[in-house]
Design a protein around this motif. Sequence first.
Motif, PDB file in Angstrom:
ATOM      1  N   LYS A  65       4.099  -9.600  15.920  1.00  0.00           N
ATOM      2  CA  LYS A  65       4.643  -8.410  15.406  1.00  0.00           C
ATOM      3  C   LYS A  65       6.170  -8.867  14.705  1.00  0.00           C
ATOM      4  O   LYS A  65       7.240  -9.199  15.353  1.00  0.00           O
ATOM      5  CB  LYS A  65       4.969  -7.302  16.520  1.00  0.00           C
ATOM      6  CG  LYS A  65       5.469  -5.986  15.909  1.00  0.00           C
ATOM      7  CD  LYS A  65       5.669  -4.989  16.798  1.00  0.00           C
ATOM      8  CE  LYS A  65       6.083  -3.595  16.108  1.00  0.00           C
ATOM      9  NZ  LYS A  65       6.188  -2.609  16.916  1.00  0.00           N
ATOM     10  N   ARG A  68       8.127  -8.382  10.611  1.00  0.00           N
ATOM     11  CA  ARG A  68       8.032  -7.778   9.020  1.00  0.00           C
ATOM     12  C   ARG A  68       9.295  -8.504   8.454  1.00  0.00           C
ATOM     13  O   ARG A  68      10.338  -8.559   8.710  1.00  0.00           O
ATOM     14  CB  ARG A  68       8.306  -6.296   9.226  1.00  0.00           C
ATOM     15  CG  ARG A  68       8.172  -5.645   7.809  1.00  0.00           C
ATOM     16  CD  ARG A  68       8.509  -4.177   8.055  1.00  0.00           C
ATOM     17  NE  ARG A  68       8.277  -3.372   7.059  1.00  0.00           N
ATOM     18  CZ  ARG A  68       9.095  -3.158   6.004  1.00  0.00           C
ATOM     19  NH1 ARG A  68      10.420  -3.643   6.161  1.00  0.00           N
ATOM     20  NH2 ARG A  68       8.795  -2.386   4.951  1.00  0.00           N
ATOM     21  N   VAL A 103       3.833 -10.140   8.320  1.00  0.00           N
ATOM     22  CA  VAL A 103       3.201  -8.757   8.738  1.00  0.00           C
ATOM     23  C   VAL A 103       2.706  -9.022   9.975  1.00  0.00           C
ATOM     24  O   VAL A 103       1.954  -9.919  10.298  1.00  0.00           O
ATOM     25  CB  VAL A 103       2.437  -8.163   7.809  1.00  0.00           C
ATOM     26  CG1 VAL A 103       1.725  -6.743   8.419  1.00  0.00           C
ATOM     27  CG2 VAL A 103       3.021  -7.984   6.304  1.00  0.00           C
ATOM     28  N   GLN A 153      -0.682  -4.670  12.175  1.00  0.00           N
ATOM     29  CA  GLN A 153       0.241  -3.829  11.499  1.00  0.00           C
ATOM     30  C   GLN A 153      -0.631  -3.173  10.181  1.00  0.00           C
ATOM     31  O   GLN A 153      -0.030  -2.565   9.497  1.00  0.00           O
ATOM     32  CB  GLN A 153       1.257  -4.171  10.972  1.00  0.00           C
ATOM     33  CG  GLN A 153       2.463  -4.668  12.118  1.00  0.00           C
ATOM     34  CD  GLN A 153       3.098  -3.515  12.789  1.00  0.00           C
ATOM     35  OE1 GLN A 153       2.505  -3.096  13.890  1.00  0.00           O
ATOM     36  NE2 GLN A 153       3.566  -2.534  11.845  1.00  0.00           N
ATOM     37  N   ALA A 160       1.710   2.428  10.915  1.00  0.00           N
ATOM     38  CA  ALA A 160       2.014   1.049  10.818  1.00  0.00           C
ATOM     39  C   ALA A 160       1.446   0.688   9.613  1.00  0.00           C
ATOM     40  O   ALA A 160       2.008  -0.523   8.785  1.00  0.00           O
ATOM     41  CB  ALA A 160       1.248   0.467  11.920  1.00  0.00           C
ATOM     42  N   TYR A 161       0.350   1.093   8.867  1.00  0.00           N
ATOM     43  CA  TYR A 161      -0.154   0.756   7.828  1.00  0.00           C
ATOM     44  C   TYR A 161       0.735   1.185   6.462  1.00  0.00           C
ATOM     45  O   TYR A 161       0.926   0.370   5.524  1.00  0.00           O
ATOM     46  CB  TYR A 161      -1.602   1.226   7.709  1.00  0.00           C
ATOM     47  CG  TYR A 161      -2.383   0.890   6.286  1.00  0.00           C
ATOM     48  CD1 TYR A 161      -2.289  -0.663   5.986  1.00  0.00           C
ATOM     49  CD2 TYR A 161      -3.073   1.888   5.283  1.00  0.00           C
ATOM     50  CE1 TYR A 161      -2.952  -1.068   4.882  1.00  0.00           C
ATOM     51  CE2 TYR A 161      -3.444   1.369   4.303  1.00  0.00           C
ATOM     52  CZ  TYR A 161      -3.731  -0.106   3.991  1.00  0.00           C
ATOM     53  OH  TYR A 161      -4.228  -0.696   2.791  1.00  0.00           O
ATOM     54  N   GLU A 181       3.892   1.560   6.614  1.00  0.00           N
ATOM     55  CA  GLU A 181       5.035   0.495   6.608  1.00  0.00           C
ATOM     56  C   GLU A 181       4.641  -0.828   5.906  1.00  0.00           C
ATOM     57  O   GLU A 181       5.421  -1.284   5.273  1.00  0.00           O
ATOM     58  CB  GLU A 181       5.314   0.381   8.161  1.00  0.00           C
ATOM     59  CG  GLU A 181       6.702  -0.631   8.355  1.00  0.00           C
ATOM     60  CD  GLU A 181       7.172  -0.792   9.663  1.00  0.00           C
ATOM     61  OE1 GLU A 181       7.882  -1.731   9.811  1.00  0.00           O
ATOM     62  OE2 GLU A 181       6.679  -0.068  10.490  1.00  0.00           O
ATOM     63  N   THR A 182       3.450  -1.433   6.293  1.00  0.00           N
ATOM     64  CA  THR A 182       3.213  -2.408   5.709  1.00  0.00           C
ATOM     65  C   THR A 182       2.936  -2.299   4.150  1.00  0.00           C
ATOM     66  O   THR A 182       3.308  -3.136   3.227  1.00  0.00           O
ATOM     67  CB  THR A 182       1.693  -2.868   6.358  1.00  0.00           C
ATOM     68  OG1 THR A 182       1.865  -3.398   7.530  1.00  0.00           O
ATOM     69  CG2 THR A 182       1.055  -4.118   5.359  1.00  0.00           C
TER      70      THR A 182
END
Length: 581
Positions: A224, A226, A239, A243, A249-250, A252-253
Amino acid sequence: MRYRLSLPEPHSHLFHVEAILERPGATPELALPVWTPGSYLVREFARHLEGVEADDGQGRRLTIERLDKQRFRVDAGGAERVVVRYRVYANELTVRTCHLDGTHGYLNGAAVFLYAPGREREPHVLEISPPEGWSVATALPGGPTTFTARDYDELADSPVEIGRHRVVPFTALGKPHEIAIWGRGNVEEAKLAEDTRRIVETLGGLMGGLPYERYLFILHLTEKRRGGLEHASSTTLNVGRMQFFPRDAYEETLGLFAHEFFHLWNVKRMRPAALVPFDYGREQYTRLLWWFEGATSYYEGLALARAGLLDAGRYLRNLGRALTQLERTPGARKMSVQEASFLAWVKHYRPDENSGNSAISYYLKGELVALALDLALRRAGSSLDALLRALYARHEGRGLPEDGVEQAAAELLGADAARRFFDRQVRGTEPLDLDLELVGLRLRRRAAQGLDDKGGTPPKNGDERPAPGWAGFELAQGPKLAVASVQEGSPAHRAGLYAEDELVAEGGFRLDRAALWDRLGERGPGGSLRLTVFRRDEFVEVTVPLAPWPEDTVWLEPVEGASEAQRTAFEEWSGTRWPGK
């Protein structure tokens, strides 16, 4: 310049490099950058060089002298060619550095390739000898293993992935794109490519097309973490391997994809004039990072909303979370976003436990200043979209002056209104002034309803717990219940609770996050916590009196009875339907 890069023993974490300089002159100098554009920190890449030696390409050794930490001088002795051989240790898996192991190799050019001062504008050729079965992914023209950069800037700006990565192609606005994926995770590759296409086409539509022939996303799936680093025709994204689910989470990616992609206009093709040309040997200072990073963060969210990847409710929730984070940062009342930009070299990339008390992120506040400027421009009949396009048309390739954003805003708002805005929001530390009424919104506040309450949403219904007491410290992420920071002037600050204290017990009973929240509610404002902490390697008792919890948790909501003009303005701004439609 010509470079030969080989990876004879990937497990050694060593890239082997030959730098070949034709027509070297009598005593050519070579240097390695101390930083890489887009990441404003002196990283001292030369600390990873080893085994530096030189010859004439015919077997005759040449004397090479180190001039300082990153510069070398070669006594060419009349040779027509100088070959400098060296190795680069690569075992730092970030988007700004280099990594090599038995599964792949990744490099940033600034961390690997020596350059000849004064000859940076000449073409640079890169030849790569990958291990058997490995391939090369880079935005540089050429291939499959030989590539040509028009100059050193393009070489340094084109990261290289070498390995057995998976390549997911897609086409957007008629141009080819690829996602080169290293690592395992829960990514659905076809869905990621489709959603990335929507982001590319949304931002390309905003900016009037795509200014490249092809584009490469290098995606590293790791534990984890970013991070991303922008380049003119590519980006590298680190990433967390899981994630891509659940939805938060997706999103944010996808936001990271949008942020780094948007930089190809806003900081790559249009960058601060203070960074033209790049000086790879020292820091270059600008007060505009609030625009180049903060406005990019603003368009990160707008891109997802306008691409249909975020509905209105989730977009407003994210803005509310950003406003909550700003509200909880005392440093915002001490440091302007302009000063934060200027001090990036010593502040942003070197945070400590007191950073929140003394400084503000130009990403965070810059995003919200961009929101405020967008609303002000829309009130005046224009928009931040129009301002951005005007700046790009005027300053692409030439550099944006330090007052360039303000001058362009003055043309749309009027000189007096623009000066007042920048004095307050950019050069000042006053609270943000958001014209939310224009788009039918209002800002609401409440107290936090948990230690992990990030804001952005109304209070939960049915919570009948008594009002908790407030101590004024933040907890670190991780298995230990440790203090990350203590807010200046808070009860915990006055009582002598320190960052890095590990909370062990309260009132003689073991603590975890849930128990701490329960104790805050049980003691309430006016009560106190009797904490037992590990401070370094000894037990310490600290009694913290509790105050009422501040209303520092923010959310945005539509006004009741919003007019048709407000609803239309909301939809034109966000690209989403009015909430509740």
